[in-house]
Design a protein around this motif. Structure first.
Motif, mmCIF file in Angstrom:
data_model
loop_
_atom_site.group_PDB
_atom_site.id
_atom_site.type_symbol
_atom_site.label_atom_id
_atom_site.label_comp_id
_atom_site.label_asym_id
_atom_site.label_seq_id
_atom_site.Cartn_x
_atom_site.Cartn_y
_atom_site.Cartn_z
ATOM 1 N N VAL A 237 0.821 -1.216 0.000
ATOM 2 C CA VAL A 237 0.000 0.000 0.000
ATOM 3 C C VAL A 237 0.854 1.265 0.000
ATOM 4 N N ILE A 238 2.089 1.175 0.444
ATOM 5 C CA ILE A 238 2.960 2.357 0.485
ATOM 6 C C ILE A 238 3.316 2.801 -0.931
ATOM 7 N N GLU A 239 3.522 1.828 -1.821
ATOM 8 C CA GLU A 239 3.908 2.163 -3.192
ATOM 9 C C GLU A 239 2.714 2.436 -4.098
ATOM 10 N N ALA A 240 1.514 2.080 -3.698
ATOM 11 C CA ALA A 240 0.329 2.230 -4.546
ATOM 12 C C ALA A 240 -0.253 3.636 -4.434
ATOM 13 N N GLU A 241 -0.859 4.099 -5.524
ATOM 14 C CA GLU A 241 -1.485 5.407 -5.555
ATOM 15 C C GLU A 241 -2.901 5.347 -4.990
ATOM 16 N N VAL A 242 -3.341 6.475 -4.417
ATOM 17 C CA VAL A 242 -4.746 6.629 -4.074
ATOM 18 C C VAL A 242 -5.537 6.683 -5.375
ATOM 19 N N CYS A 243 -6.654 5.960 -5.442
ATOM 20 C CA CYS A 243 -7.471 5.979 -6.648
ATOM 21 C C CYS A 243 -8.038 7.380 -6.837
ATOM 22 N N GLY A 244 -7.731 8.013 -7.962
ATOM 23 C CA GLY A 244 -8.176 9.376 -8.217
ATOM 24 C C GLY A 244 -9.632 9.480 -8.601
ATOM 25 N N ILE A 245 -10.320 8.347 -8.702
ATOM 26 C CA ILE A 245 -11.731 8.359 -9.075
ATOM 27 C C ILE A 245 -12.613 8.272 -7.835
ATOM 28 N N MET B 173 -3.418 3.737 -16.769
ATOM 29 C CA MET B 173 -3.702 4.530 -17.958
ATOM 30 C C MET B 173 -2.446 4.610 -18.820
ATOM 31 N N PRO B 174 -2.492 4.220 -20.078
ATOM 32 C CA PRO B 174 -1.287 4.239 -20.914
ATOM 33 C C PRO B 174 -0.805 5.637 -21.259
ATOM 34 N N CYS B 175 -1.680 6.625 -21.150
ATOM 35 C CA CYS B 175 -1.304 7.995 -21.538
ATOM 36 C C CYS B 175 -0.374 8.653 -20.530
ATOM 37 N N CYS B 176 -0.458 8.226 -19.237
ATOM 38 C CA CYS B 176 0.292 8.931 -18.194
ATOM 39 C C CYS B 176 0.815 8.004 -17.094
ATOM 40 N N ASN B 177 0.445 6.727 -17.155
ATOM 41 C CA ASN B 177 0.864 5.720 -16.175
ATOM 42 C C ASN B 177 0.254 5.909 -14.795
ATOM 43 N N HIS B 178 -0.780 6.730 -14.672
ATOM 44 C CA HIS B 178 -1.507 6.793 -13.409
ATOM 45 C C HIS B 178 -2.396 5.549 -13.292
ATOM 46 N N SER B 179 -2.573 5.062 -12.062
ATOM 47 C CA SER B 179 -3.340 3.839 -11.848
ATOM 48 C C SER B 179 -4.577 4.121 -11.008
ATOM 49 N N PHE B 180 -5.613 3.341 -11.272
ATOM 50 C CA PHE B 180 -6.893 3.478 -10.594
ATOM 51 C C PHE B 180 -7.498 2.095 -10.399
ATOM 52 N N HIS B 181 -8.452 1.986 -9.482
ATOM 53 C CA HIS B 181 -9.161 0.721 -9.329
ATOM 54 C C HIS B 181 -9.757 0.306 -10.676
ATOM 55 N N SER B 182 -9.617 -0.960 -11.021
ATOM 56 C CA SER B 182 -10.123 -1.429 -12.317
ATOM 57 C C SER B 182 -11.624 -1.234 -12.435
ATOM 58 N N ASN B 183 -12.363 -1.471 -11.355
ATOM 59 C CA ASN B 183 -13.814 -1.287 -11.422
ATOM 60 C C ASN B 183 -14.182 0.185 -11.540
ATOM 61 N N CYS B 184 -13.370 1.076 -10.963
ATOM 62 C CA CYS B 184 -13.616 2.514 -11.095
ATOM 63 C C CYS B 184 -13.323 2.974 -12.525
ATOM 64 N N VAL B 185 -12.238 2.460 -13.099
ATOM 65 C CA VAL B 185 -11.859 2.844 -14.458
ATOM 66 C C VAL B 185 -12.961 2.492 -15.448
ATOM 67 N N SER B 186 -13.554 1.309 -15.290
ATOM 68 C CA SER B 186 -14.573 0.874 -16.240
ATOM 69 C C SER B 186 -15.755 1.835 -16.266
ATOM 70 N N GLN B 187 -16.098 2.406 -15.108
ATOM 71 C CA GLN B 187 -17.207 3.364 -15.053
ATOM 72 C C GLN B 187 -16.768 4.746 -15.536
ATOM 73 N N TRP B 188 -15.550 5.145 -15.195
ATOM 74 C CA TRP B 188 -15.053 6.454 -15.587
ATOM 75 C C TRP B 188 -14.906 6.567 -17.106
ATOM 76 N N ILE B 189 -14.307 5.563 -17.714
ATOM 77 C CA ILE B 189 -14.033 5.600 -19.158
ATOM 78 C C ILE B 189 -15.324 5.624 -19.970
ATOM 79 N N SER B 190 -16.386 5.104 -19.416
ATOM 80 C CA SER B 190 -17.659 5.086 -20.137
ATOM 81 C C SER B 190 -18.192 6.498 -20.378
ATOM 82 N N ALA B 191 -17.755 7.459 -19.558
ATOM 83 C CA ALA B 191 -18.283 8.820 -19.683
ATOM 84 C C ALA B 191 -17.199 9.880 -19.834
ATOM 85 N N ASN B 192 -15.914 9.484 -19.728
ATOM 86 C CA ASN B 192 -14.826 10.468 -19.775
ATOM 87 C C ASN B 192 -13.662 9.936 -20.587
ATOM 88 N N ASN B 193 -12.887 10.836 -21.184
ATOM 89 C CA ASN B 193 -11.681 10.411 -21.891
ATOM 90 C C ASN B 193 -10.466 11.206 -21.436
#
Length: 243
Positions: free
Chosen positions: A185-193, A207-227
């Motif tokens: 948990v020390i090396e992991a990022e806080v989910c920005g979503i 995210m391949p554009c910037c290498n920021h990481s997020f919960h996979s389940n959060c990403v699936s909902q975020w990407i559906s409405a945001n780019n």
């Protein structure tokens, strides 16, 4: 049938024929071809130290169907989407390959049975127990934190082509994202979503554009409405670049 997994996790599975699922799902029929209607029934289980098999806790579960139509020899039953889901269960690629081979063997044995040889639709159920196993010296709270459970996975609806909300572009984008399980948990990022702190055992997508990481389940909902990346606003994807 059992398949030992990474330390702290186990998978146990079995196969069966269940005619009831024929009335639960829509499926296609084609003259001269077999339809294999396959349902996955997954239970997410916590195995505590000292408990016997009957006392293990079922955290939650999920079920979903896969449909295949074949006209020649049966050699495969798993799609890339199912490989993706099984890897979310923390199975290695090698273990998924072994599981698929056993399912194919089961399907062939079923076809050799005189009761099923002439049937056009074969309803196969794959039951999988996805077990998080408490280790020696591990506090039960820590085991629960890293437990594999439905809410930490990409929603199954993301891959369901029968739903009006299904978007093949979004599904393909999520399929290509690099994923990892949080081990420190020390090396992991806080989910920005969702803004929640990282927990051991949670799956993250990068995210391949910037290498920021997020919960996979959060990403699936975020990407559906945001780019845009929630952290840095970098463009996450351009639709015409992925086709």
């Amino acid at each position: 049938m059992d398949a030992d997994q990474r330390v702290g996790y186990e998978h146990h599975y079995s196969f069966s024929i269940d005619d009831e699922i024929l009335s639960w799902y829509n499926y296609k029929l084609k003259p001269g071809r077999k339809t294999y209607l396959v349902e996955i029934r997954a239970r997410f289980i916590m195995k505590k130290k000292g408990d016997d098999d009957e006392n293990h806790e079922i955290i939650n579960s999920e079920r979903y169907k896969i449909e295949y139509i074949f006209s020649h020899d049966l050699t495969t039953l798993f799609s890339p989407r199912l490989y993706y889901r099984l890897e979310e269960y923390w199975m290695t690629e090698e273990e998924v390959i072994v599981l698929e081979a056993k399912v194919v063997d089961f399907a062939k044995q079923t076809m050799a049975d005189i009761n099923y040889a002439n049937r056009q639709v074969i309803p196969i159920v794959i039951s999988i127990d996805v077990c998080t196993v408490q280790q020696d010296g591990e506090a039960i709270g820590c085991a629960y934190e890293r437990a594999i459970r439905v809410e930490n996975l990409v929603p199954v609806s993301t891959w369901d082509r029968s739903l009006i909300s299904y978007n093949p572009y979004i599904a393909w984008y999520l399929f290509k994202l690099q994923r990892f399980i949080v081990k420190d948990v020390i090396e992991a990022e806080v989910c920005g979503i969702c803004r929640k702190d990282p927990r051991i055992g949670v799956q993250m997508s990068v995210m391949p554009c910037c290498n920021h990481s997020f919960h996979s389940n959060c990403v699936s909902q975020w990407i559906s409405a945001n780019n845009m990346c929630p952290f840095c606003n970098s463009p996450t994807h351009l639709q015409d670049q992925l086709y």
